[in-house]
Scaffold this active site. Structure first.
Site, PDB file in Angstrom:
ATOM      1  N   LYS A  52       0.796  -1.224   0.000  1.00 38.58           N
ATOM      2  CA  LYS A  52       0.000   0.000   0.000  1.00 38.58           C
ATOM      3  C   LYS A  52       0.827   1.273   0.000  1.00 38.58           C
ATOM      4  CE  LYS A  52      -4.039  -1.785  -0.342  1.00 38.58           C
ATOM      5  NZ  LYS A  52      -4.999  -1.445  -1.398  1.00 38.58           N
ATOM      6  N   SER A 269      -2.836 -12.600   4.463  1.00 36.87           N
ATOM      7  CA  SER A 269      -3.438 -12.575   3.123  1.00 36.87           C
ATOM      8  C   SER A 269      -2.472 -13.146   2.086  1.00 36.87           C
ATOM      9  CB  SER A 269      -3.887 -11.164   2.734  1.00 36.87           C
ATOM     10  OG  SER A 269      -2.792 -10.353   2.407  1.00 36.87           O
TER      11      SER A 269
END
Ligand SMILES: Cc1ncc(COP(=O)(O)O)c(C=O)c1O
Length: 323
Positions: A52, A269
């Site tokens: 991110k 994840s």
């Protein structure tokens, strides 16, 4: 003697220059099919610790170029995860103020990281999860038009970051890629990397990994859970994805632990993406699969998934948002 080679490294003028250009590691020893190679791109190597950082930088630079962010600006963003951390790092370096809306049950590591870089935390109800944080941030942003609301779910600079950086890096480093497998959160990674790869190498298959509807895998969302990110529809998401595969918390944790056995310390994840890649490797005859590891394991340490037995680890991971 070690076999570390001395490479020429330039000196960065700012930590922001270290965003991107992450390494890819061959993990084909985990492939169930000897004719399918398995590779992982380690986004945890970014300075804020996740993929991110790319998105946060892209959205902030885009808003600066449009004159929406000026010195002293206040930004507000819903993020129960890595985007808030990436934005906090960049806002600190650039001198902007950041308010992050997130559910009360996010992990301590997550809060502490935001505080290190000076972001203010606004709490939304745990039971409403990341959709609740989004709802609250939208309301606050509507009440404060003077604050900048970049909103990664609807911001074209999110997939653009991956179209311009992550995608080209993948093709540069792994030109033989045949399948790209990644988790779906905002969908920015899949859209940006997917459309770049399809443009340059139309035969590459794009696989999305989703959690089961109503269940949680940190960082990921199921599109049937009631919110489809606007960027997904704006960028032909339904046409771009060749396949969606569902991976639950249990398999995500099992594969996160398997990765540690080959020396890779990744977030949960990543285990979900790897579980999706294993399904893919079992279905194809030959190929080269790349998965994105959105972050490393540090922020999930208090989940103890690496030391607890699997049943306890699944229970623990369900009660706290760790990413
Ligand atoms: C840990 C983690 N994994 C996966 C994702 C999904 O990536 P994207 O938002 O690009 O779909 C995110 C996004 O928030 C994340 O924080």
């Amino acid at each position: 003697m070690t076999d570390i080679t001395l490479q020429h490294n330039r000196i960065a003028s700012s930590v922001l220059e270290l965003i991107g250009n992450t390494p890819i590691v061959d993990i084909s020893q985990l492939s169930p099919n000897p004719k399918v190679g398995l590779y992982i791109k380690l986004e945890g190597q970014n300075p804020g610790g996740s993929v991110k950082d790319r998105v946060a930088l892209s959205m902030i630079q885009d808003a600066e170029a449009k004159g929406q962010i000026k010195p002293g600006s206040v930004l507000i963003e819903p993020s129960s995860g890595n985007t808030g951390i990436g934005m906090a790092l960049i806002c600190r370096v650039k001198g902007y103020k950041l308010k992050v809306v997130m559910p009360t049950n996010v992990s301590k590591e997550r809060r502490d990281l935001l505080k290190i870089w000076g972001a203010e935390i606004i709490e939304s109800p745990a039971a409403e999860g990341s959709n609740g944080a989004v709802k609250m941030a939208r309301k606050i942003a509507a009440d404060h038009p003077e604050w900048v609301f970049l909103y990664q779910y609807a911001n074209q600079a999110n997939p653009k970051a991956h179209f311009e950086t992550t995608g080209p890096e993948i093709l540069r480093d792994l030109p033989n890629i045949t399948h790209f497998v990644a988790g779906l959160g905002t969908s920015g990674t899949l859209l940006g990397v997917g459309s770049y790869l399809k443009q340059e190498k139309p035969d590459v298959q794009i696989w999305a990994v989703e959690p089961p509807a109503g269940e949680m895998v940190d960082g990921l969302r199921n599109l049937d859970d009631g919110y489809i990110p606007p960027i997904f529809l704006d960028n032909n998401g339904p046409l771009l994805l060749d396949r969606k595969t569902v991976v639950g918390p249990r398999d995500s944790i099992i594969w996160t632990k398997k990765l540690a056995e080959v020396g890779i310390f990744a977030g949960i994840s990543t285990g979900a993406a790897l579980a999706g890649a294993i399904k893919c490797a079992n279905l194809i005859d030959t190929g080269t699969i790349l998965i994105v590891s959105p972050d490393a394991g540090w922020k999930y340490l208090s989940s103890e998934i690496w030391t607890l037995d699997i049943d306890e680890a699944v229970l623990r991971a369900q009660s706290t948002i760790y990413f």
